[in-house]
Design a protein around this motif. Structure first.
Motif, PDB file in Angstrom:
ATOM      1  N   SER A  47     -67.830  21.127   8.136  1.00  0.00           N
ATOM      2  CA  SER A  47     -67.490  19.988   7.277  1.00  0.00           C
ATOM      3  C   SER A  47     -66.236  20.350   6.487  1.00  0.00           C
ATOM      4  O   SER A  47     -66.112  21.460   5.971  1.00  0.00           O
ATOM      5  CB  SER A  47     -68.660  19.624   6.362  1.00  0.00           C
ATOM      6  OG  SER A  47     -69.076  20.735   5.597  1.00  0.00           O
ATOM      7  N   LYS A  48     -65.306  19.378   6.425  1.00  0.00           N
ATOM      8  CA  LYS A  48     -64.006  19.632   5.796  1.00  0.00           C
ATOM      9  C   LYS A  48     -63.931  18.945   4.444  1.00  0.00           C
ATOM     10  O   LYS A  48     -64.287  17.781   4.296  1.00  0.00           O
ATOM     11  CB  LYS A  48     -62.888  19.115   6.696  1.00  0.00           C
ATOM     12  CG  LYS A  48     -61.500  19.469   6.200  1.00  0.00           C
ATOM     13  CD  LYS A  48     -60.451  19.083   7.230  1.00  0.00           C
ATOM     14  CE  LYS A  48     -59.061  19.462   6.737  1.00  0.00           C
ATOM     15  NZ  LYS A  48     -58.035  19.113   7.717  1.00  0.00           N
ATOM     16  N   CYS A  49     -63.432  19.680   3.465  1.00  0.00           N
ATOM     17  CA  CYS A  49     -63.340  19.158   2.101  1.00  0.00           C
ATOM     18  C   CYS A  49     -62.112  18.242   1.954  1.00  0.00           C
ATOM     19  O   CYS A  49     -61.014  18.628   2.351  1.00  0.00           O
ATOM     20  CB  CYS A  49     -63.241  20.313   1.119  1.00  0.00           C
ATOM     21  SG  CYS A  49     -63.042  19.766  -0.582  1.00  0.00           S
ATOM     22  N   ILE A  55     -63.071  24.423   5.094  1.00  0.00           N
ATOM     23  CA  ILE A  55     -64.069  23.993   6.078  1.00  0.00           C
ATOM     24  C   ILE A  55     -65.299  24.893   5.950  1.00  0.00           C
ATOM     25  O   ILE A  55     -65.173  26.122   5.977  1.00  0.00           O
ATOM     26  CB  ILE A  55     -63.499  24.092   7.509  1.00  0.00           C
ATOM     27  CG1 ILE A  55     -62.275  23.168   7.660  1.00  0.00           C
ATOM     28  CG2 ILE A  55     -64.570  23.752   8.540  1.00  0.00           C
ATOM     29  CD1 ILE A  55     -61.459  23.439   8.908  1.00  0.00           C
ATOM     30  N   TYR A  62     -71.594  19.866   0.010  1.00  0.00           N
ATOM     31  CA  TYR A  62     -70.673  20.063  -1.114  1.00  0.00           C
ATOM     32  C   TYR A  62     -69.753  21.254  -0.877  1.00  0.00           C
ATOM     33  O   TYR A  62     -70.192  22.310  -0.415  1.00  0.00           O
ATOM     34  CB  TYR A  62     -71.456  20.275  -2.419  1.00  0.00           C
ATOM     35  CG  TYR A  62     -72.225  19.042  -2.834  1.00  0.00           C
ATOM     36  CD1 TYR A  62     -71.577  17.977  -3.459  1.00  0.00           C
ATOM     37  CD2 TYR A  62     -73.588  18.938  -2.577  1.00  0.00           C
ATOM     38  CE1 TYR A  62     -72.273  16.833  -3.815  1.00  0.00           C
ATOM     39  CE2 TYR A  62     -74.299  17.793  -2.929  1.00  0.00           C
ATOM     40  CZ  TYR A  62     -73.636  16.745  -3.552  1.00  0.00           C
ATOM     41  OH  TYR A  62     -74.313  15.613  -3.894  1.00  0.00           O
ATOM     42  N   CYS A  63     -68.486  21.074  -1.237  1.00  0.00           N
ATOM     43  CA  CYS A  63     -67.508  22.153  -1.130  1.00  0.00           C
ATOM     44  C   CYS A  63     -67.849  23.238  -2.150  1.00  0.00           C
ATOM     45  O   CYS A  63     -68.053  22.944  -3.329  1.00  0.00           O
ATOM     46  CB  CYS A  63     -66.110  21.611  -1.380  1.00  0.00           C
ATOM     47  SG  CYS A  63     -64.862  22.903  -1.394  1.00  0.00           S
ATOM     48  N   LYS A  68     -66.486  18.958  -4.158  1.00  0.00           N
ATOM     49  CA  LYS A  68     -66.398  17.581  -3.649  1.00  0.00           C
ATOM     50  C   LYS A  68     -67.367  17.402  -2.475  1.00  0.00           C
ATOM     51  O   LYS A  68     -67.736  18.359  -1.805  1.00  0.00           O
ATOM     52  CB  LYS A  68     -64.968  17.281  -3.183  1.00  0.00           C
ATOM     53  CG  LYS A  68     -63.986  17.068  -4.326  1.00  0.00           C
ATOM     54  CD  LYS A  68     -62.702  16.463  -3.804  1.00  0.00           C
ATOM     55  CE  LYS A  68     -61.818  15.899  -4.895  1.00  0.00           C
ATOM     56  NZ  LYS A  68     -61.650  16.704  -6.085  1.00  0.00           N
ATOM     57  N   MET A  70     -68.254  16.636   1.159  1.00  0.00           N
ATOM     58  CA  MET A  70     -67.515  16.805   2.407  1.00  0.00           C
ATOM     59  C   MET A  70     -68.162  15.923   3.473  1.00  0.00           C
ATOM     60  O   MET A  70     -69.275  16.203   3.913  1.00  0.00           O
ATOM     61  CB  MET A  70     -67.538  18.279   2.834  1.00  0.00           C
ATOM     62  CG  MET A  70     -66.965  19.221   1.777  1.00  0.00           C
ATOM     63  SD  MET A  70     -66.573  20.852   2.385  1.00  0.00           S
ATOM     64  CE  MET A  70     -68.205  21.558   2.532  1.00  0.00           C
ATOM     65  N   GLU A  72     -66.222  14.673   6.284  1.00  0.00           N
ATOM     66  CA  GLU A  72     -65.540  14.774   7.575  1.00  0.00           C
ATOM     67  C   GLU A  72     -66.047  15.987   8.359  1.00  0.00           C
ATOM     68  O   GLU A  72     -66.074  17.102   7.850  1.00  0.00           O
ATOM     69  CB  GLU A  72     -64.023  14.903   7.355  1.00  0.00           C
ATOM     70  CG  GLU A  72     -63.231  14.923   8.638  1.00  0.00           C
ATOM     71  CD  GLU A  72     -61.741  15.216   8.445  1.00  0.00           C
ATOM     72  OE1 GLU A  72     -61.049  15.393   9.445  1.00  0.00           O
ATOM     73  OE2 GLU A  72     -61.284  15.293   7.273  1.00  0.00           O
TER      74      GLU A  72
END
Ligand SMILES: [Zn+2]
Length: 158
Positions: A47-49, A55, A62-63, A68, A70, A72
């Motif tokens: 998952s990308k922030c 990632i 959560y990042c 934030k 995530m 994506e």
């Protein structure tokens, strides 16, 4: 009779042995569910922030850097760099008992992308005495993938 803290004696304490052996269902959540769905196509997802572009692999909501959400999902390469490793000599059996491993094995921390977190996985196909930080490794999948943890069998030198 020995007297300890607050008047407690040796007879005050019980030392029960409670063997725990039960099965239960653990919900892995939507992010790990997506991760294992990717395994059905032999894909490693993270998952990308949207904030810092880090990632998380395996993906999480959560990042860990900026907190934030995530949403994506991105596919990571099958090859990466071994950033660190340890050589294991014991294995844990069911119930938590430790016993000697049949042979030493390597657990590695693998970086699949410069922005990605490190993936912990087995590294095979190399003598534990000859493993080195910085070596290239690639994913090795089971022939028959089923969308579970064991599909991504190990990494080996690339
Ligand atoms: Zn972030």
């Amino acid at each position: 009779m020995k007297e300890g803290v607050m008047g407690a004696t040796e007879e005050t304490f019980l030392t029960p042995v409670v063997p725990l052996d039960f099965t239960y269902n653990y919900y892995i959540g939507q992010y790990l569910t997506r991760y294992f769905e990717g395994f059905k196509e032999k894909k490693i997802l993270g998952s990308k922030c949207p904030g810092c572009a880090k990632i998380a692999v395996p993906p999480r909501k959560y990042c860990g850097v900026c907190n934030k959400v995530m949403e994506e999902m991105v596919e990571l390469p099958q090859e990466g760099i071994l950033e660190n490793f340890t050589v294991g000599h014991v294995v844990m059996e069911k119930g938590g008992k430790l016993s000697p491993a049949e042979e030493p094995y390597v657990l590695g921390l693998i970086r699949l992308d410069d922005n990605a977190s490190l993936l912990l996985h087995k590294v095979e196909g190399v003598d534990p005495g000859k493993v080195s930080v910085g070596m290239k490794v690639k994913a090795v999948w089971k022939d028959q993938v089923e969308g579970d943890y064991w599909d991504l069998d190990h990494f080996e030198p690339a």
